[in-house]
Design a protein around this motif. Structure first.
Motif, PDB file in Angstrom:
ATOM      1  N   VAL A 223       0.849  -1.189   0.000  1.00 25.51           N
ATOM      2  CA  VAL A 223       0.000   0.000   0.000  1.00 25.51           C
ATOM      3  C   VAL A 223       0.888   1.243   0.000  1.00 25.51           C
ATOM      4  O   VAL A 223       1.783   1.372   0.820  1.00 25.51           O
TER       5      VAL A 223
ATOM      6  N   GLY B 174      -1.197   4.786  -4.411  1.00 23.24           N
ATOM      7  CA  GLY B 174      -2.146   3.704  -4.671  1.00 23.24           C
ATOM      8  C   GLY B 174      -3.475   3.929  -3.972  1.00 23.24           C
ATOM      9  O   GLY B 174      -4.541   3.692  -4.551  1.00 23.24           O
ATOM     10  N   VAL B 175      -3.429   4.401  -2.727  1.00 24.89           N
ATOM     11  CA  VAL B 175      -4.652   4.675  -1.979  1.00 24.89           C
ATOM     12  C   VAL B 175      -5.420   5.819  -2.629  1.00 24.89           C
ATOM     13  O   VAL B 175      -6.648   5.769  -2.774  1.00 24.89           O
TER      14      VAL B 175
ATOM     15  N   SER C  51      -5.363   6.612  -5.767  1.00 23.64           N
ATOM     16  CA  SER C  51      -5.919   6.070  -7.001  1.00 23.64           C
ATOM     17  C   SER C  51      -7.184   5.268  -6.719  1.00 23.64           C
ATOM     18  O   SER C  51      -8.178   5.383  -7.441  1.00 23.64           O
ATOM     19  N   MET C  52      -7.154   4.444  -5.670  1.00 22.79           N
ATOM     20  CA  MET C  52      -8.334   3.658  -5.298  1.00 22.79           C
ATOM     21  C   MET C  52      -9.484   4.568  -4.878  1.00 22.79           C
ATOM     22  O   MET C  52     -10.647   4.310  -5.200  1.00 22.79           O
ATOM     23  N   SER C  53      -9.169   5.646  -4.162  1.00 22.54           N
ATOM     24  CA  SER C  53     -10.204   6.591  -3.736  1.00 22.54           C
ATOM     25  C   SER C  53     -10.858   7.270  -4.925  1.00 22.54           C
ATOM     26  O   SER C  53     -12.083   7.429  -4.973  1.00 22.54           O
TER      27      SER C  53
ATOM     28  N   ALA D  92     -11.057   6.076  -7.974  1.00 21.43           N
ATOM     29  CA  ALA D  92     -11.878   5.077  -8.660  1.00 21.43           C
ATOM     30  C   ALA D  92     -13.188   4.867  -7.908  1.00 21.43           C
ATOM     31  O   ALA D  92     -14.247   4.707  -8.519  1.00 21.43           O
ATOM     32  N   ALA D  93     -13.130   4.887  -6.582  1.00 24.67           N
ATOM     33  CA  ALA D  93     -14.343   4.712  -5.771  1.00 24.67           C
ATOM     34  C   ALA D  93     -15.303   5.874  -5.979  1.00 24.67           C
ATOM     35  O   ALA D  93     -16.521   5.676  -6.027  1.00 24.67           O
TER      36      ALA D  93
END
Length: 82
Positions: A55, A59-60, A62-64, A66-67
């Motif tokens: 992690v 990356g976090v 990017s995930m946020s 996308a969410a």
């Protein structure tokens, strides 16, 4: 007892981060790996076949993002946790 989302996210991130660095293999009969999370004072056993995903802040983020696009309710929850 209900924990604030930030605490839960922090514990998950701590688990994933330490899984890659402090994993201690247990007996082959159980096929598990035990990970110590010193800051939380706990140990967690997980299957050896699990994939470790490092992690990073990028990356976090990017995930946020996308969410936010795929699930506005989850994005709202993540924004309150940070």
């Amino acid at each position: 007892m209900r924990r604030p989302p930030a605490v839960v996210i922090a514990l998950i991130m701590a688990f994933v981060a330490t899984l890659a660095t402090t994993a201690v293999a247990s007996s082959a009969a159980t096929a598990t790996t035990t990970t110590r999370v010193k800051s939380a004072g706990i140990s967690i056993a997980s299957p050896e076949r699990w994939t470790v995903v490092p992690v990073t802040k990028k990356g976090v983020a990017s995930m946020s993002k996308a969410a936010e696009k795929n699930n506005p309710k989850l994005a709202a929850l993540l924004s309150t946790a940070s």
